[in-house]
Motif scaffolding. Structure first.
Motif, PDB file in Angstrom:
ATOM      1  N   LEU A  67      50.159  41.224  29.742  1.00 40.11           N
ATOM      2  CA  LEU A  67      49.871  39.887  30.274  1.00 40.11           C
ATOM      3  C   LEU A  67      49.572  39.952  31.770  1.00 40.11           C
ATOM      4  N   GLU A  68      50.330  40.763  32.485  1.00 39.26           N
ATOM      5  CA  GLU A  68      50.083  40.914  33.924  1.00 39.26           C
ATOM      6  C   GLU A  68      48.668  41.418  34.189  1.00 39.26           C
ATOM      7  N   LEU A  69      48.249  42.435  33.465  1.00 36.85           N
ATOM      8  CA  LEU A  69      46.906  42.973  33.642  1.00 36.85           C
ATOM      9  C   LEU A  69      45.844  41.945  33.270  1.00 36.85           C
ATOM     10  N   PHE A  70      46.049  41.289  32.150  1.00 39.25           N
ATOM     11  CA  PHE A  70      45.081  40.309  31.659  1.00 39.25           C
ATOM     12  C   PHE A  70      44.875  39.169  32.651  1.00 39.25           C
ATOM     13  N   LEU A  71      45.967  38.646  33.201  1.00 39.16           N
ATOM     14  CA  LEU A  71      45.861  37.487  34.087  1.00 39.16           C
ATOM     15  C   LEU A  71      45.192  37.824  35.413  1.00 39.16           C
ATOM     16  N   PRO A  74      39.120  39.228  36.708  1.00 39.77           N
ATOM     17  CA  PRO A  74      38.252  38.193  37.279  1.00 39.77           C
ATOM     18  C   PRO A  74      37.784  37.178  36.249  1.00 39.77           C
ATOM     19  N   SER A  75      37.566  37.639  35.025  1.00 37.98           N
ATOM     20  CA  SER A  75      37.233  36.747  33.919  1.00 37.98           C
ATOM     21  C   SER A  75      38.167  37.085  32.785  1.00 37.98           C
ATOM     22  N   ARG A  76      38.708  36.058  32.116  1.00 39.16           N
ATOM     23  CA  ARG A  76      39.661  36.335  31.049  1.00 39.16           C
ATOM     24  C   ARG A  76      39.051  36.092  29.669  1.00 39.16           C
ATOM     25  N   ASP A  77      37.708  36.211  29.582  1.00 36.75           N
ATOM     26  CA  ASP A  77      37.045  36.133  28.282  1.00 36.75           C
ATOM     27  C   ASP A  77      37.018  37.535  27.680  1.00 36.75           C
ATOM     28  N   ARG A  88      38.072  49.103  36.643  1.00 33.35           N
ATOM     29  CA  ARG A  88      38.050  49.959  35.457  1.00 33.35           C
ATOM     30  C   ARG A  88      39.439  50.431  35.057  1.00 33.35           C
ATOM     31  N   SER A  89      40.276  50.758  36.035  1.00 34.93           N
ATOM     32  CA  SER A  89      41.606  51.260  35.700  1.00 34.93           C
ATOM     33  C   SER A  89      42.441  50.198  35.002  1.00 34.93           C
ATOM     34  N   VAL A  90      42.256  48.929  35.393  1.00 36.49           N
ATOM     35  CA  VAL A  90      42.978  47.836  34.750  1.00 36.49           C
ATOM     36  C   VAL A  90      42.528  47.691  33.302  1.00 36.49           C
TER      37      VAL A  90
END
Length: 229
Positions: A67-71, A74-77, A88-90
């Motif tokens: 969840l931390e990475l997802f939030l 820059p875009s959460r689609d 890229r690492s995220v």
């Protein structure tokens, strides 16, 4: 990854030292965390929790990290091909979690439609209260469709796990944040299960703060007990 500019500014100098999970602000050490206060339980309950730590510990860590990475993207689609432009690492770490042991929890969590209806203002945010010497890190905060500021906590459950009140924990973070001028209208729990994610009904600010006050009183009373011979 840097904090997005639209999020709450971090508390300068506040940091957590792991693996001991101790917080510091400059030369001030915080002897207890919000979870330390709200986690006061009977010896029997603590033994049951510790007996199952190997099951819920890695699962919870994986869900929280995902969840931390997802939030922070820059875009959460997020689609199946993970094609969104971001660090890229995220993306690689998040993709690894989606292919790991807890994908059944993580996939519904990060693809939930509610993320498209709210504006996130914090994720894994450390906070503290200098007067009471309490610190902690809450999972996320966001502005909902009605403009309310919601402080939320993520919990992972097994397939047959039962929900429970997290009002005291949410209230603890609200109380700490208030000392820095950050106020929230309500609290919410995000329940991640295999195959589904649900957002709890809102806890009112008053309900959360009253539950925290009770937990604080219990912890203070326990801390004042004389050591057994």
């Amino acid at each position: 990854m840097p904090t997005p500019t639209t999020w709450l500014p971090p508390i300068a100098g506040l940091h957590r030292r792991d693996p001991e999970h101790r917080y510091w602000l400059g030369d001030v050490e915080f002897p207890v965390s919000v979870t330390g206060v709200t986690g006061v339980k009977s010896d029997y309950a603590m033994s049951r929790i510790e007996a199952t730590r190997a099951t819920w510990g890695p699962r919870g860590n994986s869900c929280h990290r995902a969840l931390e990475l997802f939030l922070q993207l820059p875009s959460r689609d997020i689609d199946d091909g993970m094609t969104v432009a971001a660090d890229r690492s995220v993306l690689l770490e998040l993709a690894g979690l989606l292919q790991g042991d807890y994908d059944a929890w993580i996939q519904p969590l990060i693809t939930h439609e509610r993320w498209n209806a709210i504006n996130v203002i914090a994720s894994e945010r450390p906070t503290c209260c200098l007067r009471r010497k309490v610190a902690g890190t809450f999972d996320t905060a966001y502005i909902d469709e009605s403009g309310r500021r919601i402080l939320a906590d993520l919990k992972s459950l097994g397939e047959n796990g039962s929900t429970y009140s997290t009002a005291a924990q949410l209230g603890g973070y609200m109380a700490l944040e208030a000392t820095w001028g950050n106020h929230y209208h309500a609290g919410q729990t995000i329940w991640a299960r295999p195959g589904s994610t649900t957002f709890s009904p809102l806890y009112s600010r008053q309900e959360c703060l009253l539950a925290w006050a009770g937990a604080w009183a219990t912890w203070k009373a326990r801390a004042a007990e004389p050591a057994p011979f």
